[in-house]
Write an enzyme that holds these catalytic residues in place. Structure first.
Site, PDB file in Angstrom:
ATOM      1  N   GLU A   1      -4.678   7.768  -3.073  1.00  0.00           N
ATOM      2  CA  GLU A   1      -5.166   6.499  -2.534  1.00  0.00           C
ATOM      3  C   GLU A   1      -5.433   5.485  -3.650  1.00  0.00           C
ATOM      4  O   GLU A   1      -5.305   4.283  -3.443  1.00  0.00           O
ATOM      5  CB  GLU A   1      -6.428   6.760  -1.693  1.00  0.00           C
ATOM      6  CG  GLU A   1      -6.847   5.618  -0.784  1.00  0.00           C
ATOM      7  CD  GLU A   1      -5.876   5.324   0.355  1.00  0.00           C
ATOM      8  OE1 GLU A   1      -4.891   6.059   0.543  1.00  0.00           O
ATOM      9  OE2 GLU A   1      -6.102   4.311   1.046  1.00  0.00           O
TER      10      GLU A   1
ATOM     11  N   HIS B   1       1.752   4.415  -2.794  1.00  0.00           N
ATOM     12  CA  HIS B   1       1.830   5.867  -2.572  1.00  0.00           C
ATOM     13  C   HIS B   1       3.210   6.380  -2.998  1.00  0.00           C
ATOM     14  O   HIS B   1       3.333   7.409  -3.658  1.00  0.00           O
ATOM     15  CB  HIS B   1       1.654   6.185  -1.078  1.00  0.00           C
ATOM     16  CG  HIS B   1       0.234   6.162  -0.591  1.00  0.00           C
ATOM     17  ND1 HIS B   1      -0.753   6.918  -1.168  1.00  0.00           N
ATOM     18  CD2 HIS B   1      -0.361   5.500   0.448  1.00  0.00           C
ATOM     19  CE1 HIS B   1      -1.902   6.719  -0.503  1.00  0.00           C
ATOM     20  NE2 HIS B   1      -1.691   5.853   0.471  1.00  0.00           N
TER      21      HIS B   1
ATOM     22  N   HIS C   1       0.840  -1.198   0.000  1.00  0.00           N
ATOM     23  CA  HIS C   1       0.000   0.000   0.000  1.00  0.00           C
ATOM     24  C   HIS C   1       0.888   1.266   0.000  1.00  0.00           C
ATOM     25  O   HIS C   1       0.747   2.131  -0.866  1.00  0.00           O
ATOM     26  CB  HIS C   1      -0.905  -0.017   1.238  1.00  0.00           C
ATOM     27  CG  HIS C   1      -1.822   1.154   1.342  1.00  0.00           C
ATOM     28  ND1 HIS C   1      -3.124   1.119   0.914  1.00  0.00           N
ATOM     29  CD2 HIS C   1      -1.625   2.425   1.806  1.00  0.00           C
ATOM     30  CE1 HIS C   1      -3.686   2.309   1.114  1.00  0.00           C
ATOM     31  NE2 HIS C   1      -2.790   3.116   1.656  1.00  0.00           N
ATOM     32  N   GLU C   2       1.808   1.315   0.941  1.00  0.00           N
ATOM     33  CA  GLU C   2       2.655   2.509   1.047  1.00  0.00           C
ATOM     34  C   GLU C   2       3.595   2.613  -0.155  1.00  0.00           C
ATOM     35  O   GLU C   2       3.910   3.718  -0.606  1.00  0.00           O
ATOM     36  CB  GLU C   2       3.435   2.514   2.370  1.00  0.00           C
ATOM     37  CG  GLU C   2       2.562   2.546   3.628  1.00  0.00           C
ATOM     38  CD  GLU C   2       1.533   3.678   3.670  1.00  0.00           C
ATOM     39  OE1 GLU C   2       1.809   4.761   3.100  1.00  0.00           O
ATOM     40  OE2 GLU C   2       0.450   3.479   4.245  1.00  0.00           O
TER      41      GLU C   2
HETATM   42 ZN    ZN Z   1      -3.193   5.203   1.827  1.00  0.00          ZN
END
Ligand code: ZN
Length: 533
Positions: A324, A298, A294-295
């Site tokens: 996101e 980003h 997830h990170e």
């Molecule tokens: Zn996030």
């Protein structure tokens, strides 16, 4: 040949005109250079404060807290001073006029538009109100923390009431001279240009099929064995493994780092310095692994922004929803796909031999795709997650328009959890007090999470159509084509287009719920052995 009426030849007239235009152009160029220099200067200070915050959250000695708070707040105040400077604002206003006939998506024009918008927003809020909000939210987070520890909403009630009043006042000032509602003006900070009606439509289209799908899954005879993910997974092994996965999907470790913290996040400290942070749980393998993906999503967005425009709108992320969408796409559409695990599972079962002995790829894949209504948003799976967001979106709008009072919030919260997710929180700590957002004054922030989920599914569907068989690529550990596609269509443009425009340009249609619903049904119905609707 000279043509003269008032003693001025046409050639002389043309020369004068050209000279005037060149003078105007060079004056305009000077103004542009001056606002860019100021904005970049503000970014140097801003990113320095971010660096100190990164340090605070990754290993700063606890006793250093007070002095660190002074350092950070002084830097933030200097940033605010630069960004609200009167001369800077005048230059921006003049530039808006100078460039009004130019292509709005051209980087220079986008720079002026976005900086002017930020300047206007900053100037609409009186310093006294900004200070009141800042004090209320510092106190808010302390009271929220105390209320959560004591599992007692009443400790937080008055402070939250004050925060809601102040944010309502801020929203009403920000909405002046625009066609935005008070809530929209607050939302605009996180999702520029977003319309409540459009978000409402996406959420309505999502809610009904999701509730049906989740109910069918709850009653399905086939259920995954999540116990295999709860065995003891050594943190050192998880750390190496997560680093490897982040690198393989495309996070650039020459321009970034992966560290650990209690609340994972991603922060950019310079044009070539992106920090991502994750959290490992020895008894829940998905936390560290999917947290990292997830990170990294980003982070790859930040790394894909144009470094020559760092600190200026063309080199900055478009909106929180778009940010996101990038993290969710890598975490879910890629990381929870079967083809991804066809590639990664042999390495996983090699690394965690004793824990995964005798566990088949199918059993593992089913376990990481568990869907189960739960009370806590941050622990929710990708299907139920959106219901948590829809509840918050509805309640915070009611708080701002005054139709729900803070005193009645816990009851309204519990009622919605019961009707939407089928579970009633037994306590405030596991209910209305679970998120930090409202205590920090972040009202209008929640919807960006689900907008991101919808955008991720829509982008992934478009990428699959345009690139070809992504599953075949993932099964070979090949992610470059997908990353390049995202770089070209989303990352490269920074804020030259709004979030909504980026999605429409990349996918050929406005943001909608269809692809997310289809994606969840196509994956989950066969896994749980339920018939499609
Ligand atoms: Zn996030």
């Amino acid at each position: 040949m000279a043509y003269s009426t008032t003693g001025v030849t046409l050639q002389m007239f043309k020369d004068q005109l050209l000279k005037g235009r060149i003078q105007n152009m060079s004056a305009s160029q000077e103004r542009f250079d001056s606002v860019c220099a100021k904005a970049r200067e503000a970014m140097v200070l801003h990113s320095t404060a971010d660096t100190l915050e990164w340090d605070e959250r990754t290993g700063m000695p606890i006793a250093a807290g007070d002095y660190r708070a002074q350092q950070i707040s002084m830097l933030r105040a200097l940033v605010h001073e630069l960004r609200t400077d009167a001369g800077y604002g005048e230059n921006l206003q003049q530039l808006v006029e100078d460039l009004k006939d130019e292509d709005p998506h051209e980087p220079r024009v986008a720079t002026v538009r976005q900086l002017h918008r930020d300047w206007q927003r900053d100037c609409k809020l009186p310093t006294a109100l900004v200070e009141q909000i800042s004090q209320a939210t510092v106190r808010g987070q302390q009271k929220w923390d105390a209320a959560r520890q004591a599992d007692d909403f009443s400790i937080f009630e008055n402070t939250l009431e004050n925060i809601v009043d102040l944010k309502r006042e801020a929203g009403s000032r920000l909405s002046e001279g625009t066609n935005q509602s008070v809530y929209e003006a607050l939302l605009d900070e996180y999702e520029p240009g977003a319309k409540v009606d459009e978000i409402q439509q996406v959420f309505d289209d999502l809610r009904t099929p999701l509730v049906q799908l989740i109910a069918a899954i709850r009653d399905a005879p086939k259920q995954p064995d999540t116990g295999i993910l709860e065995r003891t997974y050594c943190i050192d092994d998880q750390r190496d493994f997560s680093h490897h996965v982040a690198e393989q999907i495309g996070f650039d470790f020459e321009r970034g780092r992966l560290d650990e913290t209690s609340h994972p996040f991603c922060t950019t400290l310079g044009p070539h310095d992106c920090r991502i942070l994750t959290r490992y749980d020895p008894h829940w393998l998905p936390a560290g692994l999917f947290g990292t993906m997830h990170e990294a999503g980003h982070g790859m967005y930040e790394q894909g922004l144009r470094s020559d425009w760092f600190g200026l709108p063309p080199g900055s992320y478009a909106s929180l929803g778009i940010h996101e969408s990038q993290s969710r796409l890598w975490e879910n559409q890629v990381g929870r796909s079967r083809s991804f695990w066809e590639w990664l599972y042999p390495q996983t079962s090699d690394t965690f031999q004793s824990q995964l002995e005798g566990v088949s790829l199918d059993a593992f894949y089913f376990a990481i795709n568990t869907v189960r209504p739960s009370l806590i948003r941050v622990e929710a799976d990708e299907a139920t997650y959106n219901l948590h967001i829809i509840i918050r979106f509805d309640l915070e709008r009611q708080l701002i328009d005054g139709s729900l009072s803070v005193k009645d919030l816990p009851e309204a919260w519990n009622t919605r959890y019961e009707s939407d997710l089928g579970i009633r929180p037994p306590s405030d700590a596991d209910g209305v007090l679970q998120d930090v957002h409202w205590s920090a004054g972040l009202i209008g922030y929640f919807p960006t999470y689900t907008l991101g989920n919808a955008a991720a599914a829509q982008l992934f569907a478009a990428a699959s159509e345009q690139i070809g068989d992504l599953d075949e690529l993932f099964a070979r550990g090949e992610f470059r084509l997908l990353l390049d596609w995202l770089r070209e269509r989303i990352h490269f443009d920074g804020q030259c287009y709004s979030g909504t425009e980026l999605i429409e340009r990349a996918t050929g249609k406005p943001l909608n719920a269809t692809d997310l619903v289809k994606y969840l049904q196509a994956k989950l119905e066969p896994l749980y052995g339920i018939a499609g609707s």
